[in-house]
Design an enzyme around this catalytic site. Structure first.
Site, PDB file in Angstrom:
ATOM      1  N   ASP A  33       0.914  -1.193   0.411  1.00 11.81           N
ATOM      2  CA  ASP A  33       0.022  -0.210   0.744  1.00 11.81           C
ATOM      3  C   ASP A  33       1.090   1.538   0.260  1.00 11.81           C
ATOM      4  OD1 ASP A  33      -2.280  -1.858   0.036  1.00 11.81           O
ATOM      5  OD2 ASP A  33      -1.782  -2.193   2.427  1.00 11.81           O
ATOM      6  N   GLY A  60      -4.605  -4.125  -4.378  1.00 10.01           N
ATOM      7  CA  GLY A  60      -5.833  -3.470  -4.627  1.00 10.01           C
ATOM      8  C   GLY A  60      -5.203  -1.910  -5.183  1.00 10.01           C
ATOM      9  N   GLN A 246       2.462  -5.642  -3.157  1.00  6.65           N
ATOM     10  CA  GLN A 246       2.492  -6.110  -2.108  1.00  6.65           C
ATOM     11  C   GLN A 246       3.718  -5.224  -1.516  1.00  6.65           C
ATOM     12  OE1 GLN A 246       1.582  -9.237  -3.341  1.00  6.65           O
ATOM     13  NE2 GLN A 246      -0.737  -8.304  -3.212  1.00  6.65           N
TER      14      GLN A 246
HETATM   15  P1  IMP Z   1      -2.647 -12.575   1.572  1.00  2.43           P
HETATM   16  O1  IMP Z   1      -1.334 -12.040   0.371  1.00  2.43           O
HETATM   17  O2  IMP Z   1      -3.632 -12.286   1.090  1.00  2.43           O
HETATM   18  O3  IMP Z   1      -2.342 -13.910   2.082  1.00  2.43           O
HETATM   19  O4  IMP Z   1      -2.246 -11.552   3.010  1.00  2.43           O
HETATM   20  C1  IMP Z   1      -1.036 -12.487   3.636  1.00  2.43           C
HETATM   21  C2  IMP Z   1      -0.341 -10.908   4.026  1.00  2.43           C
HETATM   22  O5  IMP Z   1      -0.444  -9.874   3.360  1.00  2.43           O
HETATM   23  C3  IMP Z   1      -1.980  -9.963   4.934  1.00  2.43           C
HETATM   24  O6  IMP Z   1      -1.237 -10.043   6.494  1.00  2.43           O
HETATM   25  C4  IMP Z   1      -2.454  -8.854   3.682  1.00  2.43           C
HETATM   26  O7  IMP Z   1      -2.492  -8.402   5.218  1.00  2.43           O
HETATM   27  C5  IMP Z   1      -1.299  -8.841   3.708  1.00  2.43           C
HETATM   28  N1  IMP Z   1      -1.611  -8.501   1.577  1.00  2.43           N
HETATM   29  C6  IMP Z   1      -1.507  -8.736   0.749  1.00  2.43           C
HETATM   30  N2  IMP Z   1      -1.829  -7.731   0.179  1.00  2.43           N
HETATM   31  C7  IMP Z   1      -1.591  -6.606   0.352  1.00  2.43           C
HETATM   32  C8  IMP Z   1      -1.509  -5.671  -0.334  1.00  2.43           C
HETATM   33  O8  IMP Z   1      -2.003  -5.512  -1.967  1.00  2.43           O
HETATM   34  N3  IMP Z   1      -1.242  -4.246   0.329  1.00  2.43           N
HETATM   35  C9  IMP Z   1      -0.792  -4.323   1.661  1.00  2.43           C
HETATM   36  N4  IMP Z   1      -0.977  -5.247   2.184  1.00  2.43           N
HETATM   37  C10 IMP Z   1      -1.564  -6.657   1.987  1.00  2.43           C
END
Ligand code: IMP
Length: 449
Positions: A33, A60, A246
């Site tokens: 983010d 996102g 990410q």
């Molecule tokens: P996952 O990628 O949905 O498995 O989530 C694993 C971790 O990565 C969690 O702490 C999510 O909040 C974080 N995360 C995944 N995608 C994003 C992103 O686009 N921005 C910020 N945090 C993310």
């Protein structure tokens, strides 16, 4: 008098510089983010292709321009610039239904997507059972204490199937009998886990297949050998921008494991997630928010839990673009920043959301972590130790001025420039641009690429 060897050296240097910029990459340097969407959108006009190399709809981006708001989860923001091709690389995991929804939304806003979108045949598909397992695992009683706080998009289970070598890939959509065989055995396996481990409902094979067959028709013409497409494009002198999702500290290997995502978010992921060689990557741009945020659980040394954190969240509108969850907020972290520079070979920083700090009387900068009676400059791999660390701060004066209308670097208040220069000094990386608002024009260029 002319020295031929000097001319030759200059020429070589020029050739190198030209080549170096054929491929550039954008990586998040914190916990995601950071505002990569806006920066990719700003830079993409200099490129022919924008390619994503990892992650999926857990990402996102919200991009605002022309009075319109675009929310993207799979598709690189380059799609908003006419004429640019966008690639979804093999390192990604794709939810086809949500991808189609994204394409439809863009088409409704008069963005032509189908003729410019290329999807790697080797990218993996997020299946309905991946989402069920992700959510069941997060909410199950035994995981309660250790929940990662995932986005619930099925990311981890999809990558787990990839590593188990049973995953369903985008290219399988073009081979119906192979697809049927794979989906059948995967549904059986996933249902056993869902029922036995999580006491949850399984998926219906016929339903899963029917949905896949229906959605495959939308995208089958966009499925390509993306590695070859990107490599040939590079060979033909096309300019390619690699877009990471990410952030560095969510990297499966180098992040705050296990509180990470399931892919390599760092620059190495660009090589394996697209099939470009490391020497092809000329310039790496690190996206760095002027403060730090994190969604989900896990270590966050500079987190502000009181009113200051609330204030940052409110001013910065720090709510997840994918899940709407409030983001945890805190001061800028120089240790995490330096680690990012090492991991990604960052050439320039794009500093985002500097304006969010406009009303802070004083600003803190983390220069080290205290663990027991030691000061360390790394994040320990043991999550308990990583959570126990206390930040060591340097404090500087805030600028207490609205900077959203500032266009030139020199017009920034002295305290803001001082803050940016401290970031440059700590990390050893020059700032290329500073973003002071969500719109394209709310950007201050310090060093052009
Ligand atoms: P996952 O990628 O949905 O498995 O989530 C694993 C971790 O990565 C969690 O702490 C999510 O909040 C974080 N995360 C995944 N995608 C994003 C992103 O686009 N921005 C910020 N945090 C993310």
């Amino acid at each position: 008098m002319c020295f031929p060897f000097l001319t030759q050296r200059k020429k070589l240097l020029q050739t190198f510089q030209n080549d170096a910029h054929v491929v550039s990459a954008v990586v998040g340097t914190q916990w995601g983010d950071e505002g990569k969407g806006k920066v990719v959108d700003l830079l993409s006009h200099s490129f022919d292709i924008v390619a994503r190399y990892q992650g999926g709809p857990n990402a996102g981006h919200t991009v605002k321009y022309d009075g319109k708001t675009f929310v993207l989860h799979h598709i690189p923001t380059g799609i908003l610039r006419p004429g640019i091709s966008c690639v979804l690389g093999n390192g990604m995991v794709i939810n086809i239904e949500s991808l189609i929804h994204e394409i439809d939304q863009l088409s409704k806003q008069s963005i032509d997507v189908f003729s410019r979108l290329l999807i790697s045949e080797n990218a993996h598909i997020i299946m309905p059972y991946h989402i069920k397992i992700d959510c069941a695992s997060e909410s199950s009683a035994h995981a309660d204490k250790e929940a990662i706080g995932t986005t619930g998009r099925g990311i981890g289970p999809a990558y787990a199937d990839k590593a188990r070598r049973t995953g369903v890939r985008i290219g399988d959509l073009l081979h119906p009998s192979l697809l049927e065989k794979k989906v059948k055995s995967n549904v059986e396996y996933a249902n056993k886990i869902l029922r036995a481990v999580y006491d949850a409902d399984g998926c219906d094979y016929a339903e899963v297949m029917a949905k896949l067959e229906k959605t495959a028709k939308y995208i089958d013409k966009n499925i390509v050998n993306a590695r070859q497409y990107v490599c040939n494009a590079i060979g033909n002198g096309k300019k390619v921008l690699l877009e990471g999702a990410q952030g560095t500290h969510l990297d499966i290997d180098f992040g705050t494991y296990p509180f990470v995502t399931s892919s390599n978010t760092t620059i190495g992921g660009a090589c394996t997630g697209l099939g470009v060689g490391p020497k092809d990557i000329g310039t790496v741009i690190g996206i760095m928010k002027a403060y730090t945020t994190r969604v989900g659980n896990g270590p966050f040394p500079t987190e502000l839990e009181g009113p200051k954190g609330e204030k940052m969240r409110k001013i910065g509108d720090e709510f997840g673009a994918t899940t709407g969850r409030p983001r945890r907020c805190g001061w800028w972290d120089g240790v995490a920043g330096k680690i990012s520079v090492q991991l990604n070979n960052i050439d320039y920083f794009a500093i985002t959301k500097l304006d969010v700090l406009d009303t802070f009387e004083s600003i803190r900068i983390c220069t080290g972590y205290k663990l027991g009676n030691r000061v360390i400059d790394y994040i320990p791999s043991n999550p308990e130790e990583a959570c126990a660390m206390e930040p060591v701060y340097e404090e500087v004066e805030g600028w207490n001025t609205d900077i959203t209308g500032v266009k030139e670097y020199e017009e920034l208040p002295e305290q803001a420039r001082n803050y940016l220069e401290i970031i440059e000094k700590i990390t050893g990386v020059p700032v290329m641009l500073v973003s002071v608002g969500p719109r394209r024009k709310e950007t201050i260029w310090k060093n052009e690429l």
